[in-house]
Design a protein around this motif. Structure first.
Motif, mmCIF file in Angstrom:
data_model
loop_
_atom_site.group_PDB
_atom_site.id
_atom_site.type_symbol
_atom_site.label_atom_id
_atom_site.label_comp_id
_atom_site.label_asym_id
_atom_site.label_seq_id
_atom_site.Cartn_x
_atom_site.Cartn_y
_atom_site.Cartn_z
ATOM 1 N N LEU A 1 -5.222 -5.285 -3.197
ATOM 2 C CA LEU A 1 -5.445 -3.894 -3.599
ATOM 3 C C LEU A 1 -5.557 -3.790 -5.217
ATOM 4 O O LEU A 1 -4.960 -4.356 -5.840
ATOM 5 N N ALA A 2 -5.996 -2.571 -5.536
ATOM 6 C CA ALA A 2 -6.092 -2.151 -6.817
ATOM 7 C C ALA A 2 -5.892 -0.615 -6.927
ATOM 8 O O ALA A 2 -6.256 0.136 -5.973
ATOM 9 N N LEU A 3 -5.079 -0.071 -8.364
ATOM 10 C CA LEU A 3 -4.971 1.404 -8.248
ATOM 11 C C LEU A 3 -5.053 1.718 -9.912
ATOM 12 O O LEU A 3 -4.380 0.928 -10.699
ATOM 13 N N GLY A 4 -5.638 2.589 -10.006
ATOM 14 C CA GLY A 4 -5.584 2.752 -11.761
ATOM 15 C C GLY A 4 -4.995 4.402 -11.695
ATOM 16 O O GLY A 4 -5.409 5.409 -11.091
ATOM 17 N N GLY B 1 -15.518 3.460 -3.764
ATOM 18 C CA GLY B 1 -14.980 2.438 -2.642
ATOM 19 C C GLY B 1 -13.348 2.765 -2.211
ATOM 20 O O GLY B 1 -12.832 1.922 -1.780
ATOM 21 N N ALA B 2 -12.697 3.635 -3.180
ATOM 22 C CA ALA B 2 -11.376 3.987 -3.036
ATOM 23 C C ALA B 2 -10.847 4.862 -1.631
ATOM 24 O O ALA B 2 -11.782 5.558 -1.541
ATOM 25 N N GLY B 3 -9.798 4.513 -1.201
ATOM 26 C CA GLY B 3 -9.816 5.202 -0.083
ATOM 27 C C GLY B 3 -9.088 6.780 -0.555
ATOM 28 O O GLY B 3 -9.007 6.781 -1.538
ATOM 29 N N SER B 4 -8.557 7.413 0.484
ATOM 30 C CA SER B 4 -8.082 8.826 0.285
ATOM 31 C C SER B 4 -6.968 8.798 -0.862
ATOM 32 O O SER B 4 -6.708 9.901 -1.418
ATOM 33 N N ASP B 5 -6.277 7.654 -0.891
ATOM 34 C CA ASP B 5 -5.043 7.714 -1.628
ATOM 35 C C ASP B 5 -5.407 6.993 -2.994
ATOM 36 O O ASP B 5 -4.836 6.668 -3.880
ATOM 37 N N SER B 6 -6.773 6.766 -3.373
ATOM 38 C CA SER B 6 -7.301 6.144 -4.619
ATOM 39 C C SER B 6 -7.149 4.803 -4.614
ATOM 40 O O SER B 6 -7.273 4.292 -5.798
ATOM 41 N N VAL B 7 -6.656 3.975 -3.717
ATOM 42 C CA VAL B 7 -6.346 2.627 -3.582
ATOM 43 C C VAL B 7 -7.770 1.926 -3.121
ATOM 44 O O VAL B 7 -8.075 2.534 -2.204
ATOM 45 N N VAL B 8 -7.990 1.010 -3.841
ATOM 46 C CA VAL B 8 -9.125 0.298 -3.509
ATOM 47 C C VAL B 8 -8.579 -0.917 -2.815
ATOM 48 O O VAL B 8 -7.847 -1.619 -3.366
ATOM 49 N N GLU B 9 -9.180 -1.050 -1.669
ATOM 50 C CA GLU B 9 -8.943 -2.435 -0.870
ATOM 51 C C GLU B 9 -10.088 -3.309 -1.002
ATOM 52 O O GLU B 9 -11.178 -3.028 -0.847
ATOM 53 N N ARG C 1 0.741 -1.116 -0.096
ATOM 54 C CA ARG C 1 -0.116 0.106 0.112
ATOM 55 C C ARG C 1 0.840 1.168 0.014
ATOM 56 O O ARG C 1 0.525 2.217 -0.551
ATOM 57 N N PRO C 2 1.885 1.446 0.889
ATOM 58 C CA PRO C 2 2.707 2.608 0.672
ATOM 59 C C PRO C 2 3.438 2.847 -0.439
ATOM 60 O O PRO C 2 3.482 3.795 -1.160
ATOM 61 N N TRP C 3 3.944 1.388 -1.232
ATOM 62 C CA TRP C 3 4.309 1.798 -2.745
ATOM 63 C C TRP C 3 3.242 2.114 -3.576
ATOM 64 O O TRP C 3 3.440 3.186 -4.477
ATOM 65 N N LEU C 4 2.130 1.649 -3.507
ATOM 66 C CA LEU C 4 1.192 2.353 -4.364
ATOM 67 C C LEU C 4 0.725 3.720 -4.244
ATOM 68 O O LEU C 4 0.361 4.255 -5.256
ATOM 69 N N ALA C 5 0.709 4.073 -3.040
ATOM 70 C CA ALA C 5 0.340 5.430 -2.504
ATOM 71 C C ALA C 5 1.406 6.369 -3.260
ATOM 72 O O ALA C 5 1.267 7.610 -3.239
ATOM 73 N N SER C 6 2.789 6.010 -3.380
ATOM 74 C CA SER C 6 3.844 6.802 -3.698
ATOM 75 C C SER C 6 3.739 6.944 -5.292
ATOM 76 O O SER C 6 4.586 7.888 -5.702
ATOM 77 N N LEU C 7 3.011 5.987 -6.105
ATOM 78 C CA LEU C 7 3.092 6.139 -7.634
ATOM 79 C C LEU C 7 2.549 7.699 -8.131
ATOM 80 O O LEU C 7 1.538 7.842 -7.214
ATOM 81 N N SER C 8 3.109 8.253 -8.843
ATOM 82 C CA SER C 8 2.796 9.587 -9.313
ATOM 83 C C SER C 8 1.788 9.445 -10.503
ATOM 84 O O SER C 8 2.017 8.307 -11.159
ATOM 85 N N GLY C 9 1.138 10.552 -10.783
ATOM 86 C CA GLY C 9 0.091 10.415 -11.871
ATOM 87 C C GLY C 9 -1.227 10.640 -11.539
ATOM 88 O O GLY C 9 -1.456 10.826 -10.385
#
Length: 165
Positions: free
Chosen positions: A128-131, A115-123, A100-108
């Protein structure tokens, strides 16, 4: 009586055998044509498509990202040409606690699905998933989908794919 006269002459081949042979040949050709018609269409869609294995660190760099520390079992590839445009995909393992910390660090620009968290990561239960839309690197991808699947209590398997719409 000479021995040669006692050996019966070979009978001429019946025409029916020749006709069966020609019919079998024609059926095989027709079947081959049908097979090509149904499977050859896909080949023409991907005509010119080239797949090249690449280092996952190179793929991450092209998206403006950094491969996570302790990434292992890396398998990444680049597809170019055909209708695919230019895309990259890959998979690797990493420590589950760092996912999760790595996903949160991705820029763009982040996709923010319901259902996504404040960091846009879906748990999800399984991971986890991120777009990411238009990652900032040199790769001209329109979208990157990153999926993290829990493999064990300690390990996660990360899969990513870029899309060039």
């Amino acid at each position: 009586m000479p021995i040669a006269a006692m050996i019966p002459a070979s009978a001429p081949r019946p025409k029916r055998r020749k006709a069966l042979w020609l019919a079998a040949l024609a059926a095989t050709a027709a079947l081959g044509g049908l097979t090509y018609a149904f499977t050859g269409v896909e080949d023409t869609v991907d005509e010119g498509l080239q797949e090249r294995p690449m280092a996952c660190s190179e793929a991450m760099y092209a998206m403006g990202w950094v491969l996570p520390d302790h990434a292992s079992d890396q398998r990444c590839a680049e597809l170019s040409g055909g209708l695919a445009g230019h895309t990259q995909s890959g998979t690797f393992r990493m420590p589950r606690a760092d996912a999760r910390p790595w996903l949160a660090s991705l820029s763009g620009e982040r996709n923010r699905p319901d259902g996504a968290g404040s960091d846009s990561v879906v748990e999800r239960k399984e991971g986890l998933a991120l777009g990411i839309l238009r990652p900032p690197g040199s790769l001209q991808a329109d979208e990157v989908k990153v999926d993290v699947r829990w493999e064990s209590e300690d390990t996660a398997v990360v899969t990513f794919e870029t899309f060039d719409h």
